[in-house]
Motif scaffolding. Structure first.
Motif, PDB file in Angstrom:
ATOM      1  N   SER A  83       1.381  -1.252  -0.054  1.00 35.35           N
ATOM      2  CA  SER A  83      -0.157   0.049   0.211  1.00 35.35           C
ATOM      3  C   SER A  83       1.020   1.296  -0.224  1.00 35.35           C
ATOM      4  N   ALA A  84       0.515   2.430   0.115  1.00 36.71           N
ATOM      5  CA  ALA A  84       0.890   3.410  -0.522  1.00 36.71           C
ATOM      6  C   ALA A  84       0.533   4.921   0.438  1.00 36.71           C
ATOM      7  N   PHE A  85       2.001   5.195   1.480  1.00 32.66           N
ATOM      8  CA  PHE A  85       2.390   5.887   2.164  1.00 32.66           C
ATOM      9  C   PHE A  85       0.821   7.373   1.470  1.00 32.66           C
ATOM     10  N   HIS A  86       0.701   8.347   2.493  1.00 30.14           N
ATOM     11  CA  HIS A  86       0.751   9.751   2.000  1.00 30.14           C
ATOM     12  C   HIS A  86       1.921  10.218   2.402  1.00 30.14           C
ATOM     13  N   VAL A  87       2.705  11.345   1.477  1.00 28.21           N
ATOM     14  CA  VAL A  87       3.828  11.874   1.490  1.00 28.21           C
ATOM     15  C   VAL A  87       3.946  13.475   1.242  1.00 28.21           C
ATOM     16  N   PRO A  88       3.961  13.902   3.013  1.00 32.37           N
ATOM     17  CA  PRO A  88       4.411  14.933   2.749  1.00 32.37           C
ATOM     18  C   PRO A  88       5.639  15.915   2.312  1.00 32.37           C
ATOM     19  N   TYR A 100      -2.311  14.736  10.849  1.00 35.30           N
ATOM     20  CA  TYR A 100      -2.243  13.976   9.772  1.00 35.30           C
ATOM     21  C   TYR A 100      -3.850  12.747   9.957  1.00 35.30           C
ATOM     22  N   GLU A 106       7.331   6.132   1.327  1.00 30.99           N
ATOM     23  CA  GLU A 106       6.738   5.961   0.442  1.00 30.99           C
ATOM     24  C   GLU A 106       5.342   5.183   0.401  1.00 30.99           C
ATOM     25  N   ILE A 166       0.647   7.538   7.748  1.00 28.76           N
ATOM     26  CA  ILE A 166       1.965   7.998   7.241  1.00 28.76           C
ATOM     27  C   ILE A 166       3.217   7.219   7.972  1.00 28.76           C
ATOM     28  N   ASP A 221      -6.455  11.000   9.204  1.00 23.36           N
ATOM     29  CA  ASP A 221      -6.926   9.169   8.981  1.00 23.36           C
ATOM     30  C   ASP A 221      -5.478   9.310   7.410  1.00 23.36           C
ATOM     31  N   LYS A 222      -4.660  10.251   7.436  1.00 26.23           N
ATOM     32  CA  LYS A 222      -4.170   9.603   5.873  1.00 26.23           C
ATOM     33  C   LYS A 222      -2.434   8.949   7.021  1.00 26.23           C
TER      34      LYS A 222
END
Length: 278
Positions: free
Chosen positions: A8-13, A198, A261, A203, A200-201
């Protein structure tokens, strides 16, 4: 035997945004905090002495196995290999840091593992700078060993939480914190800050830190914290699972971190429980 791999993909700030979030969170728990975006120092040098120079290049996290393979009874067939994990996360010749359980087939007893490996690839063998920590059954003292050098294996057992990258130089978030005023440890404070900001995003963040002054409580066992898991080693013969510092008035932390990522969940237990999460 093939294992199940979930990706799965992470949210990347941005690193700048991440730095601001970490700064605000750490200020609630430490008297002095400095966070900035810098070039990653050469991690092959002291005090790190890592197998690769940096934390950058396709950063990802692998969560392998789990606590149910350890408790209530160890499943001795659960032996993994870091070279194999690198292939499973689609990054051969990867730099791997993290926390896990050493192979009991190698060490002979339950032991903490501090993975520090540049896996084989491109025609080159692995560079294994990992450490392990076990308990002396006679004295009860910690025995810190150069795992890769002594046991000459990249195997680990039961579980591991790993930060994986190409090990390249690049920009990272530098964190300096000292004089702890709150209850959360250094790692938990950063995790809680990310969770608050963040929501529910998803990280994921990995990296390394040094306790420049002060002492910390560690244990030697091999539990899985799920949302955070930190192992450490020293240059004075101690290592294990990091809980918190025990000298809040004088402690000083210096760390380097990067958002991941991708997440790879490898061989997730079909049945789970809440034993040994702390």
């Amino acid at each position: 035997m093939a294992v199940r791999i979930e990706k799965s993909a992470f949210h990347v700030p941005s690193l700048e945004e991440l730095g601001e979030v970490l700064h605000d969170g750490l200020k609630t728990n430490f008297a002095d905090v400095q966070v900035s975006v810098v070039d990653c120092p050469d991690l092959t040098q002291e005090p790190f002495s890592f197998a690769a120079a940096g934390l950058c290049g396709k950063p990802r996290i692998a969560d392998v196995g789990g606590v149910p393979y350890l408790l209530p009874l160890p499943q001795t067939e659960k032996i993994y290999n870091l070279n194999t994990v690198a292939k499973e996360v689609e990054l051969p010749a990867a730099f791997i840091l993290g926390a896990g359980a050493a192979s009991f087939k190698a060490v002979g007893v339950n032991a903490e593992l501090m993975p520090n490996v540049l896996t084989k690839g491109g025609g080159k063998p692995e560079a294994n700078h990992s450490y392990s920590a076990k308990i002396n059954p006679v004295t009860g003292e910690c025995i810190l060993e150069k795992y890769g050098e002594k046991y000459k294996t990249c195997d680990f057992a039961l579980l591991a939480n790993l930060y994986i990258s190409e090990g390249k130089p690049g920009k990272v978030v530098e964190v300096r914190s000292s004089r702890r005023t709150g209850q959360s440890n250094f790692v938990s404070c950063m995790r809680e800050a990310l969770e608050r900001h963040y929501g529910d995003k998803p990280i994921g963040m990995g990296g390394t830190f040094v306790i420049q002054k002060g002492k910390a409580k560690i244990h030697v066992m091999g539990f899985d914290l799920r949302v955070e898991h930190t192992h450490c080693f020293s240059h004075h013969g101690e290592g294990g699972h990091y809980h918190y510092d025990t000298t809040p008035d004088t402690v000083e932390y210096l760390g380097y971190f990067l958002p991941a990522e991708l997440l790879y969940r490898i061989d997730r237990p079909e049945k789970t429980h809440n034993i040994g999460r702390d």
